[in-house]
Design an enzyme around this catalytic site. Structure first.
Site, PDB file in Angstrom:
ATOM      1  CG  HIS A 112     -24.444  17.031   5.305  1.00  0.00           C
ATOM      2  ND1 HIS A 112     -24.202  17.370   6.850  1.00  0.00           N
ATOM      3  CD2 HIS A 112     -22.956  16.911   4.981  1.00  0.00           C
ATOM      4  CE1 HIS A 112     -23.434  18.921   6.868  1.00  0.00           C
ATOM      5  NE2 HIS A 112     -22.331  18.233   6.257  1.00  0.00           N
TER       6      HIS A 112
ATOM      7  CD  GLU B 192     -19.991  19.332   3.794  1.00  0.00           C
ATOM      8  OE1 GLU B 192     -21.105  20.395   3.874  1.00  0.00           O
ATOM      9  OE2 GLU B 192     -18.705  18.818   4.194  1.00  0.00           O
TER      10      GLU B 192
ATOM     11  CD  GLN C  17     -20.657  18.135  10.706  1.00  0.00           C
ATOM     12  OE1 GLN C  17     -21.466  19.135   8.967  1.00  0.00           O
ATOM     13  NE2 GLN C  17     -20.536  19.048  11.486  1.00  0.00           N
TER      14      GLN C  17
ATOM     15  NE  ARG D  71     -24.282  20.620  15.379  1.00  0.00           N
ATOM     16  CZ  ARG D  71     -24.486  21.098  14.985  1.00  0.00           C
ATOM     17  NH1 ARG D  71     -25.909  20.845  14.518  1.00  0.00           N
ATOM     18  NH2 ARG D  71     -23.812  22.156  13.926  1.00  0.00           N
TER      19      ARG D  71
ATOM     20  CG  HIS E  49     -18.364  14.797   6.693  1.00  0.00           C
ATOM     21  ND1 HIS E  49     -19.669  14.225   6.619  1.00  0.00           N
ATOM     22  CD2 HIS E  49     -18.266  15.981   6.830  1.00  0.00           C
ATOM     23  CE1 HIS E  49     -20.621  16.071   7.172  1.00  0.00           C
ATOM     24  NE2 HIS E  49     -19.350  16.378   7.354  1.00  0.00           N
TER      25      HIS E  49
END
Length: 379
Positions: free
Chosen positions: A70, A105, A68, A254, A235
């Site tokens: 972001h 993140e 996935q 995804r 990742h």
């Protein structure tokens, strides 16, 4: 009681934390709505509005999670508004954007943690693919080598993720055979990568994500080491337990290794194909008195670990935050007492506490060695 893959600590509408108060349980989401400035502080409210800008998770990956990426803040805003215009329900399984936020993140390992993250420098990937000695890979090696690194990675990844299933049903088994032969040869240079390909191929037969794993850095984190993933970074978390801190978002594009929806055009729009050496994904860790501070550029959160041991045991320790705002505290080792304006409580391993902006600063005491994550709003 049963095992959990994720524990969420925060105020995301999909799964807010609940506060145990003298008046009973209360949703953190509701507490913020009732008193945003008291809970978040005026500085955080001015920057991020009435919502908590970060989300904390304990992640336990017993098997590989989906491939996935972001979106950036601009991509998330545009994508959310586009899907709203198309009247795709927020709860729809084909909805990509469930909010308007980006999702940088940080993952900090609590035990040895394995991940795939960031496109590996191309020369090393070409070496890996040639080492597998799979004739069917030769055209793809040429595709990767015959143009600039980022363009080559984009072309190869796009070719694989859009390949017809009959083509994947030939290529993926051939790559798995190459990985088996490599491991049997006793060579060590790419042993971890070959074993990962085999594990993914067994769990997700015929999935283009198995091939995509060949393009990514294979990373092993030791306890306390971190991995920072900015927007566009492809990742997959493979195995291990860690604390994950992110912007308060549920936006995920995804790329495979999952039965869930894969929106290929949108994924390709979001991905950053610039090769990224592994060391550039590891945040700088600064020792600041009692704290280990994980430095990231994310404005939504700041993460540190406070460890009490040695001469600190049995004494009350001032633990004033360097940041103006709320604190989410998560005990990951031993137990300790947290003292704030409103009173005190004891945290044991696996327990978390919310300290409102108007309830700090805090002090800590522990009788035996203990460790605690502290997450606050970024500077």
């Amino acid at each position: 009681m049963h095992p959990e893959a994720e524990l969420w600590f925060g105020a995301h509408p999909a799964d807010p934390a609940w506060l145990q108060t003298d008046d009973g349980e209360r949703s953190l989401l509701q507490a913020l709505a009732d008193d945003p400035e008291g809970q978040l502080g005026s500085t955080a409210v001015a920057r991020f509005g009435d919502a908590l800008p970060f989300l904390v998770k304990v992640l336990a990956a017993d098997e590989p999670l989906s491939l996935q990426a972001h979106p950036s803040a601009a991509q998330a805003q545009e994508g959310f508004e586009r899907e709203d215009r198309l009247q795709i329900p927020i709860s729809s399984p084909v909805r990509n954007y469930r909010d308007r936020s980006h999702k940088p993140e940080l993952l900090v390992a609590l035990e040895e943690f394995h991940a795939l993250a960031g496109f590996r420098p191309v020369a090393r990937t070409v070496e890996l693919m040639r080492t597998l000695a799979v004739t069917d890979l030769d055209p793809y090696i040429n595709l990767l080598s015959d143009q600039s690194d980022a363009d080559g990675l984009r072309a190869l990844f796009t070719t694989w993720i859009t390949a017809p299933q009959p083509d994947l049903d030939v290529l993926v088994p051939a790559v798995l055979d190459g990985a088996i032969n490599y491991i049997r040869s006793g060579e060590k240079a790419f042993a971890a990568e070959a074993k990962t390909v085999l594990e993914l191929g067994e769990r997700y037969p015929g999935d283009a994500g198995v091939l995509a794993s060949l393009l990514l850095n294979r990373i092993v984190l030791q306890p306390g080491e971190g991995l920072y993933l900015p927007a566009g970074n492809l990742h997959a978390y493979l195995h291990g337990v860690g604390v994950e801190v992110m912007a308060n978002s549920d936006n995920v594009l995804r790329g495979g290794l999952t039965p869930k929806h894969v929106d290929v055009p949108e994924l390709l729009r979001v991905l950053d194909f610039t090769p990224t050496p592994e060391d550039r994904l590891r945040p700088v860790i600064v020792h600041d008195a009692k704290e280990l501070v994980y430095q990231t550029p994310a404005p939504e959160f700041a993460v540190s670990v406070l460890r009490l041991d040695g001469e600190q045991l049995g004494h009350e320790i001032d633990a004033q935050s360097r940041h103006d705002g709320p604190q989410l505290l998560l005990c990951t080792e031993g137990s300790l007492k947290v003292h704030a304006k409103a009173g005190q409580l004891e945290l044991s391993r696996g327990e978390a506490a919310w300290v409102a902006a108007d309830d700090g600063p805090i002090r800590l005491t522990a009788e035996l060695p203990a460790a605690m994550f502290r997450v606050t709003v970024g500077i």
